[in-house]
Design an enzyme around this catalytic site. Structure first.
Site, short mmCIF file in Angstrom:
data_model
loop_
_atom_site.label_atom_id
_atom_site.label_comp_id
_atom_site.label_asym_id
_atom_site.label_seq_id
_atom_site.Cartn_x
_atom_site.Cartn_y
_atom_site.Cartn_z
N LYS A 83 -0.23 -1.94 -9.89
CA LYS A 83 -0.44 -0.81 -9.18
C LYS A 83 -1.98 -0.26 -9.52
O LYS A 83 -1.97 -0.16 -10.78
CB LYS A 83 0.68 0.02 -9.32
CG LYS A 83 0.29 1.17 -8.35
CD LYS A 83 1.72 2.08 -8.19
CE LYS A 83 1.35 3.43 -7.37
NZ LYS A 83 2.55 3.85 -6.38
N ASP A 99 11.04 9.72 -4.62
CA ASP A 99 10.38 8.76 -3.41
C ASP A 99 11.15 7.43 -3.28
O ASP A 99 10.62 6.42 -3.16
CB ASP A 99 9.02 8.26 -3.96
CG ASP A 99 8.04 7.97 -2.74
OD1 ASP A 99 8.36 8.42 -1.41
OD2 ASP A 99 7.07 7.48 -2.66
N GLU A 130 0.85 -1.02 0.14
CA GLU A 130 0.01 -0.06 -0.13
C GLU A 130 0.78 1.24 0.01
O GLU A 130 1.88 1.16 0.58
CB GLU A 130 -0.97 0.04 1.52
CG GLU A 130 -1.62 1.04 1.58
CD GLU A 130 -3.05 0.95 0.56
OE1 GLU A 130 -3.30 1.91 0.07
OE2 GLU A 130 -3.69 -0.22 0.64
N GLY A 131 0.54 2.33 -0.86
CA GLY A 131 1.64 3.33 -0.54
C GLY A 131 1.63 4.02 -2.15
O GLY A 131 1.16 3.35 -3.16
N GLY A 132 2.31 4.99 -2.00
CA GLY A 132 2.81 5.79 -3.27
C GLY A 132 1.53 6.03 -4.19
O GLY A 132 1.40 5.91 -5.33
#
Lengths: 356, 172
Positions: A38, A127, A17-19
């Protein structure tokens, strides 16, 4: 069969989970292969779409993973990527704590070669963090890192591509001080992040680090120097950073007790839900407007059992956007079903009100 | 009837008192967690936790994860006396905890000092253990016994009052 996205990708289990979105293990029903995918909201997909579509920003490098293709459905875009099976550097630190210098040097040097290619393409990743450094399942052999998640990457010397507008993006703890303050993209922001990853691997936990926590070794000293708040006192480029590290690289690979596990082993899969606790987000701004709010996660966080990442069964008008292709239209039947459900719900509420 | 225990589990018993699988299953039952939730709190990858639980891998490589497992076991023991929000809060603390004590570099009064001490004590021992430890220390050092009681089993307000009462001794 699990939820199928756009008639082609069966969602198998969530990976991370993320970005600005969730990453799932999916089966490509057309090609018959398992991949990573994604899922990103359309409004957050601009940068990634550009990576897929434009030859100039396609980066082919042994230490970089970029999306292979994309498909849109309703408000969501699914990007497919090769599935990298060894977890991430965040998993490696979690499993082993402080890592031997040989591992730290190997990982950091490979990430820097990846960034050389990324920066040469005129892109700043913005990131770089352990969760975005994937590992091939090499066991006790020399690790093989792949830099991934270009969801908030920016092109040097061009208008920002992300929807955050002027809002600074990144992950707290890994974004350089000037990036947090909203500075224009600069390759040295990625180098600050790499040094932070290096320190995390040495001390065995994520930032923040306290004063004097960095090991008093040449390698620890280099990372501290590369995290200088003043970008001019960091290495000037990824290649420059590599030349700092070169004298320390060992000639012989010594893994110690550390090894990279296969995270997609059949034994592991049933309980598999990895979560990246540190999500990429819009970093604090003095006066955040509605447009700069962090995007809500596309998937429910920490599902005990794999759940579909988006309410696919709720019909929604597809967001009009240029260049959308392969977009599956929801059958009218679903809309009818939803209206029926809504009607039943209204009747129930009315009945309850009458009874009361 | 005797069954031969696999070698990995025997060695885990020597290292940790019990096989890791038994310890984790006790945590799962007492705290109503999934195995993947436990792996998140421990900070171990699902593959690593799975190999540890089967005895395929013997040692917990990350010392922080071992400390967090101790915290989870202490919490499992206390769980019957705690409501769900309290359990969730403690899970968050254990997940964020770092075994080595790091000193904050910020000067001035540290409002979380009491919480830090509470977190440390409760990560390593249950409330009952802390009470017994305080009793045992009473004769040797009443002041240390008080610290164990106030921070270990008292409320956050108790801890804050105690911290304020000794602030002049902390050289801030």
């Amino acid at each position: 069969m699990g939820e199928v996205f756009a008639g082609r990708y069966e969602l198998l289990s969530p990976i991370a989970e993320g970005g600005m979105g969730a990453v799932w293990r999916v089966r490509d029903l057309r090609a018959g292969e398992v991949r990573a995918a994604k899922l990103v909201r359309h409004s957050d997909a601009g940068t990634l779409l550009r990576f897929v579509r434009e030859q100039s920003t396609r980066i082919h490098h042994p230490h970089v993973v970029t999306p292979l293709s994309w498909v849109g459905e309703d408000d969501t875009v699914l990007f497919t990527m090769p599935l990298v099976r060894g977890g991430s550097v965040a998993d490696l630190v979690g499993d082993w704590g402080p890592l031997p210098e040989s591992w730290v040097l190997a990982v950091v040097d490979q990430v820097l070669t990846a960034l050389e290619a990324v920066h040469d393409a005129g892109v700043v990743h913005r990131d770089v963090k352990p969760a975005n450094l994937l590992l091939e399942p090499t066991g006790r052999g020399r690790p093989h890192v792949r830099l991934t998640d270009f969801g908030i990457a920016a092109t040097l010397g061009q208008p920002r591509l992300t929807t955050g507008g002027a809002a600074p993006l990144g992950t707290p703890g890994y974004a350089a001080p000037e990036q947090r303050a909203g500075a224009d993209p600069d390759v040295r922001q990625d180098l600050w992040a790499v040094a932070t990853v290096g320190l995390e691997m040495l001390v065995g936990h994520p930032p923040p680090f306290v004063t004097d926590e960095a090991p008093a070794t040449p390698l620890g000293g280099l990372f501290v120097q590369a995290r200088n708040p003043d970008p001019d006192r960091r290495p000037a480029s990824a290649a420059d950073f590599r030349s700092w590290l070169a004298p320390l690289l060992p000639a012989v690979w010594r893994p110690g007790t550390v090894e990279v596990l296969d995270q997609f082993d059949a034994d592991v899969l049933p309980g598999l839900t990895v979560e990246d606790g540190r999500r990429t987000q819009v970093l604090g701004t003095p006066d955040p407007g509605p447009a700069s709010q962090p995007a809500p996660p596309v998937a429910p966080s920490a599902p005990a059992t794999p759940a579909p990442p988006v309410p696919l069964d709720v019909p929604r008008e597809a967001t009009p956007s240029a260049g959308q292709r392969d977009t599956a239209r929801r059958p009218v039947g679903v809309l009818v079903a939803a209206l029926v459900v809504l009607g039943v719900a209204l009747l129930t509420v009315s009945a309850l009100l009458l009874l009361a | 009837m005797t069954t031969v225990e696999p070698d990995g589990l025997v060695r885990q018993r020597q290292l940790y008192g019990e096989p890791v699988g038994d310890l984790v299953r006790r945590v799962i039952a007492a705290l109503d967690l999934t195995q993947s939730a436990v792996s998140r709190v421990l900070g171990l990858s699902p593959a690593m936790l799975s190999q540890l639980m089967s005895g395929q891998r013997v040692k917990i490589g990350n010392p922080l994860a071992l400390a967090r497992l101790q915290g989870l076991l202490a919490l499992a023991e206390e769980a019957p006396r705690l409501d769900r929000p309290a359990v969730e809060r403690r899970l968050g603390e254990i997940s964020a905890s770092r075994a080595q004590l790091t000193t904050s570099t910020s000067s001035g009064a540290a409002p979380d000092g009491g919480a830090l001490v509470r977190g440390v004590l409760r990560a390593v021992a249950s409330g009952r253990e802390l009470e017994r430890a305080a009793d045992a220390l009473e004769a040797v050092s009443p002041a240390v016994a008080e610290v164990l009681r106030v921070y270990g089993t008292g409320s956050a307000d108790d801890a804050a009052r105690h911290l304020a009462s000794i602030a002049h001794l902390l050289g801030r």
